[in-house]
Motif scaffolding. Structure first.
Motif, PDB file in Angstrom:
ATOM      1  N   VAL A 125       0.828  -1.210   0.000  1.00  0.00           N
ATOM      2  CA  VAL A 125       0.000   0.000   0.000  1.00  0.00           C
ATOM      3  C   VAL A 125       0.858   1.255   0.000  1.00  0.00           C
ATOM      4  CG1 VAL A 125      -1.622   1.350   1.386  1.00  0.00           C
ATOM      5  CG2 VAL A 125      -2.009  -1.095   1.053  1.00  0.00           C
ATOM      6  N   GLN A 126       1.908   1.273   0.822  1.00  0.00           N
ATOM      7  CA  GLN A 126       2.789   2.439   0.855  1.00  0.00           C
ATOM      8  C   GLN A 126       3.516   2.632  -0.469  1.00  0.00           C
ATOM      9  OE1 GLN A 126       3.021   4.785   3.201  1.00  0.00           O
ATOM     10  NE2 GLN A 126       1.391   3.717   4.324  1.00  0.00           N
ATOM     11  N   GLY A 127       3.868   1.527  -1.121  1.00  0.00           N
ATOM     12  CA  GLY A 127       4.489   1.643  -2.437  1.00  0.00           C
ATOM     13  C   GLY A 127       3.539   2.236  -3.456  1.00  0.00           C
ATOM     14  N   LEU A 128       2.289   1.798  -3.442  1.00  0.00           N
ATOM     15  CA  LEU A 128       1.296   2.345  -4.360  1.00  0.00           C
ATOM     16  C   LEU A 128       1.033   3.817  -4.078  1.00  0.00           C
ATOM     17  CD1 LEU A 128      -1.255  -0.634  -4.412  1.00  0.00           C
ATOM     18  CD2 LEU A 128       0.238   0.088  -6.280  1.00  0.00           C
ATOM     19  N   LEU A 129       0.975   4.181  -2.799  1.00  0.00           N
ATOM     20  CA  LEU A 129       0.772   5.589  -2.445  1.00  0.00           C
ATOM     21  C   LEU A 129       1.941   6.448  -2.905  1.00  0.00           C
ATOM     22  CD1 LEU A 129      -0.689   5.232   1.170  1.00  0.00           C
ATOM     23  CD2 LEU A 129      -1.925   5.896  -0.912  1.00  0.00           C
ATOM     24  N   ALA A 130       3.154   5.923  -2.790  1.00  0.00           N
ATOM     25  CA  ALA A 130       4.332   6.678  -3.213  1.00  0.00           C
ATOM     26  C   ALA A 130       4.320   6.899  -4.718  1.00  0.00           C
ATOM     27  CB  ALA A 130       5.602   5.940  -2.785  1.00  0.00           C
ATOM     28  N   VAL A 131       4.039   5.836  -5.477  1.00  0.00           N
ATOM     29  CA  VAL A 131       4.009   5.965  -6.942  1.00  0.00           C
ATOM     30  C   VAL A 131       2.897   6.908  -7.370  1.00  0.00           C
ATOM     31  CG1 VAL A 131       3.613   4.720  -9.103  1.00  0.00           C
ATOM     32  CG2 VAL A 131       5.039   3.694  -7.317  1.00  0.00           C
ATOM     33  N   GLY A 132       1.713   6.746  -6.773  1.00  0.00           N
ATOM     34  CA  GLY A 132       0.576   7.571  -7.172  1.00  0.00           C
ATOM     35  C   GLY A 132       0.719   9.028  -6.800  1.00  0.00           C
ATOM     36  N   SER A 133       1.399   9.324  -5.691  1.00  0.00           N
ATOM     37  CA  SER A 133       1.515  10.713  -5.244  1.00  0.00           C
ATOM     38  C   SER A 133       2.553  11.499  -6.041  1.00  0.00           C
ATOM     39  CB  SER A 133       1.890  10.753  -3.756  1.00  0.00           C
ATOM     40  OG  SER A 133       3.166  10.139  -3.543  1.00  0.00           O
ATOM     41  N   GLY A 134       3.301  10.826  -6.899  1.00  0.00           N
ATOM     42  CA  GLY A 134       4.312  11.529  -7.697  1.00  0.00           C
ATOM     43  C   GLY A 134       3.726  12.420  -8.759  1.00  0.00           C
ATOM     44  N   GLY A 135       2.524  12.078  -9.228  1.00  0.00           N
ATOM     45  CA  GLY A 135       1.903  12.883 -10.277  1.00  0.00           C
ATOM     46  C   GLY A 135       2.701  12.841 -11.568  1.00  0.00           C
ATOM     47  N   GLY A 163       9.861  16.297  -6.448  1.00  0.00           N
ATOM     48  CA  GLY A 163      11.189  16.906  -6.488  1.00  0.00           C
ATOM     49  C   GLY A 163      12.226  16.061  -5.757  1.00  0.00           C
ATOM     50  N   PHE A 164      13.469  16.163  -6.222  1.00  0.00           N
ATOM     51  CA  PHE A 164      14.563  15.398  -5.634  1.00  0.00           C
ATOM     52  C   PHE A 164      14.742  15.751  -4.154  1.00  0.00           C
ATOM     53  CE2 PHE A 164      19.242  14.931  -4.919  1.00  0.00           C
ATOM     54  CZ  PHE A 164      19.272  13.542  -4.964  1.00  0.00           C
ATOM     55  N   LEU A 165      14.822  14.730  -3.314  1.00  0.00           N
ATOM     56  CA  LEU A 165      14.967  14.815  -1.859  1.00  0.00           C
ATOM     57  C   LEU A 165      13.674  15.224  -1.145  1.00  0.00           C
ATOM     58  CD1 LEU A 165      18.453  16.558  -1.434  1.00  0.00           C
ATOM     59  CD2 LEU A 165      17.947  14.118  -1.399  1.00  0.00           C
ATOM     60  N   ASN A 166      12.617  15.532  -1.903  1.00  0.00           N
ATOM     61  CA  ASN A 166      11.386  16.024  -1.290  1.00  0.00           C
ATOM     62  C   ASN A 166      10.317  14.958  -1.107  1.00  0.00           C
ATOM     63  OD1 ASN A 166      12.372  18.660  -1.114  1.00  0.00           O
ATOM     64  ND2 ASN A 166      11.695  19.140  -3.206  1.00  0.00           N
ATOM     65  N   GLY A 167      10.581  13.743  -1.516  1.00  0.00           N
ATOM     66  CA  GLY A 167       9.602  12.675  -1.338  1.00  0.00           C
ATOM     67  C   GLY A 167       9.355  12.397   0.134  1.00  0.00           C
ATOM     68  N   THR A 168       8.127  12.134   0.484  1.00  0.00           N
ATOM     69  CA  THR A 168       7.765  11.953   1.897  1.00  0.00           C
ATOM     70  C   THR A 168       7.755  10.488   2.337  1.00  0.00           C
ATOM     71  OG1 THR A 168       5.430  11.955   1.250  1.00  0.00           O
ATOM     72  CG2 THR A 168       6.384  14.061   1.946  1.00  0.00           C
ATOM     73  N   TRP A 174      11.770   6.789  -6.504  1.00  0.00           N
ATOM     74  CA  TRP A 174      12.073   7.526  -7.730  1.00  0.00           C
ATOM     75  C   TRP A 174      10.790   8.062  -8.384  1.00  0.00           C
ATOM     76  CZ3 TRP A 174      15.865   9.764 -10.297  1.00  0.00           C
ATOM     77  CH2 TRP A 174      15.709  10.035 -11.646  1.00  0.00           C
ATOM     78  N   ALA A 175       9.744   7.237  -8.450  1.00  0.00           N
ATOM     79  CA  ALA A 175       8.494   7.661  -9.072  1.00  0.00           C
ATOM     80  C   ALA A 175       7.828   8.784  -8.284  1.00  0.00           C
ATOM     81  CB  ALA A 175       7.546   6.467  -9.212  1.00  0.00           C
ATOM     82  N   GLN A 176       7.962   8.764  -6.966  1.00  0.00           N
ATOM     83  CA  GLN A 176       7.365   9.819  -6.154  1.00  0.00           C
ATOM     84  C   GLN A 176       8.081  11.147  -6.353  1.00  0.00           C
ATOM     85  OE1 GLN A 176       7.738   9.699  -1.780  1.00  0.00           O
ATOM     86  NE2 GLN A 176       5.526  10.024  -1.690  1.00  0.00           N
ATOM     87  N   GLU A 177       9.392  11.112  -6.443  1.00  0.00           N
ATOM     88  CA  GLU A 177      10.159  12.361  -6.541  1.00  0.00           C
ATOM     89  C   GLU A 177      10.287  12.874  -7.963  1.00  0.00           C
ATOM     90  OE1 GLU A 177      12.895  11.909  -2.529  1.00  0.00           O
ATOM     91  OE2 GLU A 177      13.861  11.814  -4.503  1.00  0.00           O
ATOM     92  N   MET A 178      10.249  11.984  -8.961  1.00  0.00           N
ATOM     93  CA  MET A 178      10.414  12.394 -10.358  1.00  0.00           C
ATOM     94  C   MET A 178       9.147  12.220 -11.192  1.00  0.00           C
ATOM     95  SD  MET A 178      13.350  13.620 -10.429  1.00  0.00           S
ATOM     96  CE  MET A 178      14.635  13.705  -9.161  1.00  0.00           C
ATOM     97  N   GLY A 179       8.097  11.683 -10.596  1.00  0.00           N
ATOM     98  CA  GLY A 179       6.812  11.607 -11.258  1.00  0.00           C
ATOM     99  C   GLY A 179       6.750  10.614 -12.404  1.00  0.00           C
ATOM    100  N   LEU A 180       5.672  10.693 -13.147  1.00  0.00           N
ATOM    101  CA  LEU A 180       5.450   9.795 -14.279  1.00  0.00           C
ATOM    102  C   LEU A 180       6.555   9.955 -15.322  1.00  0.00           C
ATOM    103  CD1 LEU A 180       3.648   7.781 -15.811  1.00  0.00           C
ATOM    104  CD2 LEU A 180       2.399   9.750 -16.747  1.00  0.00           C
TER     105      LEU A 180
END
Length: 440
Positions: A258-268, A273-278, A296-302
């Protein structure tokens, strides 16, 4: 024609086309590991013993070893004594880890070496590919008569020793070592790596022309066996149930998915941004290893995720081109196996992070943290680069179609009398056309 011209302007040959994506992915992986681990390193005051300095050390060692294998003639790996030593050393390391291995998260997979550790199962994957490619080149599969013939013959009182037994014999001769590796890896326990170790070799013999009916039947049997193995172990069955509906177990076994899916989805589209992923702030377990792609997907997006996928696809394309242009059967199947090994692991890891497969310990090549995985992948790339280099040299020496002389012919030519100038072929150690033997 325009496409070929454009490709030639970017890459001089397939070797460059294969190496450039590896270089870019390695750089991406280094930045991603720094971002995924810097919070934990600061919190624990790790300093020089932190993840990122160790990663840079492993990266330097991996590039060095890969460079050595690039200079090493891959055909020597097919020699019986070298091949047997690789298999025995790999098996010995897998046995050793069961006795002296360190336990992490309930699994005994690593041999401690001071401040570092080695994971033998990573190298078993490459050893299995080398063995399978060598056996396919040594004895290609030749389809006998119909698979049902020996069964019909058995009803008439004849002995069941026809093509059915030939199928079994070929499978165990070609896949014996990979299956043995998988059994010991399964005992660590690491079912994901065990399946990949034997699975890539299994896929190779199918691509080499192994009987499709027998392959399909055996695949069904293996699938049922895998289901049984998953069912009898509670933690494996729990992973399967979690994969089917991770949100129903979001607070326990499904938390990581679930946390992995939330991270990927929240990247937009463009990411946070680099170092800004939560997610790396102690929300996402194994953020720097199995779930590095989620960071990587959260900080750099789709866009960033598509870049990684594009680089992997580029590596796969040129890896298969290298295999297609190989001058001998061993080089061809070794190149196919290495390409499948690296791109296949990438596919399984990204599918796992995106919830399309159960959570397994399959790292993302060149991006996930792990010295053994990084070293093994660069060893594989070094061998693949050597195959590509010989392809390029072969075009310069004798053209695109004719096979290069075998390793034995090159060795023998060094001790033969000098060939008259008018009969010499250009290039080192290439016998004249009248004495050239096409490898079987």
């Amino acid at each position: 024609m325009e496409e070929k011209g454009a490709r030639r302007q970017v890459f001089k040959n397939d070797l460059q086309g294969m190496l450039l994506p590896v270089l870019i992915i390695s750089i991406i992986g280094s930045f991603n590991i720094f971002s995924a681990t810097y919070v934990d390193s600061i919190t624990n005051d790790a300093g020089l013993l932190g993840y990122f300095p160790k990663h840079l050390l492993f990266l330097g060692l991996s590039v060095f070893v890969g460079g050595l294998l690039y200079r090493f003639d891959y055909r020597k790996l097919q020699k019986r004594h070298i091949l047997q030593r690789i298999m025995i050393a790999t098996l010995a390391s897998l046995v050793l880890v069961l006795f002296v291995g360190s336990v992490v998260n309930g699994a005994r997979r690593w041999i401690p070496l001071g401040a570092f550790s080695v994971q033998p199962s990573e190298f078993a994957k490459l050893a299995a590919i080398i063995w399978t490619a060598a056996k396919i080149a040594e004895k290609p599969w030749k389809n006998p008569k119909s698979l049902l013939e020996p069964i019909r013959g058995a009803t008439k009182g004849t002995v069941l020793n026809g093509c059915f037994m030939e199928h079994i014999k070929y499978m165990f001769t070609t896949l014996g070592w990979p299956i043995l590796f998988g059994v010991f890896i399964l005992d660590q326990p690491d079912m994901g790596t065990a399946v990949l170790t034997a699975g890539f070799s299994y896929l190779l013999i199918f691509l080499a022309g192994f009987d499709k009916v027998f392959f399909s039947v055996s695949l069904v049997i293996l699938g049922i066996g895998g289901g049984v193995l998953a069912r009898i172990e509670p933690y494996r069955w729990d992973r399967v149930m979690t994969w089917i509906d991770p949100w129903a177990k979001a607070r326990d076994s499904g938390y990581q998915t679930v946390q992995g899916l939330l991270a990927v989805g929240s990247g937009g589209l463009l990411g946070q941004g680099f170092l800004n992923g939560t997610s790396k702030y102690f929300y996402l377990p194994e953020a720097h290893t199995d779930f590095a792609f989620a960071v990587w997907a959260q900080e750099m997006g789709l866009i960033g995720a598509l870049i990684v996928l594009g680089l992997i696809a580029t590596f796969t394309y040129f890896g298969f081109r290298i295999a297609n242009n190989a001058r001998d059967e061993f080089g061809k199947w070794l190149a196919i196996g290495i390409t499948l090994l690296i791109s296949g692991q990438a596919f399984f890891n990204i599918a796992m992070v995106c919830g399309m497969m159960p959570v397994t310990g399959v790292p993302l090549p060149f991006i996930s943290y792990g010295g053994s995985s990084l070293l093994m992948n660069y060893m594989a790339v070094g061998i693949l680069a050597n195959i590509a280099h010989r392809n390029v040299e072969g075009v310069k020496i004798i053209g695109k179609k004719e096979p290069l002389p075998s390793l034995r012919e090159e060795t023998q030519s060094r001790f033969k009398p000098e060939v008259p100038v008018e009969t010499k072929m250009p290039g080192p150690f290439v016998p004249p056309p009248s004495k050239r033997v096409t490898p079987s």
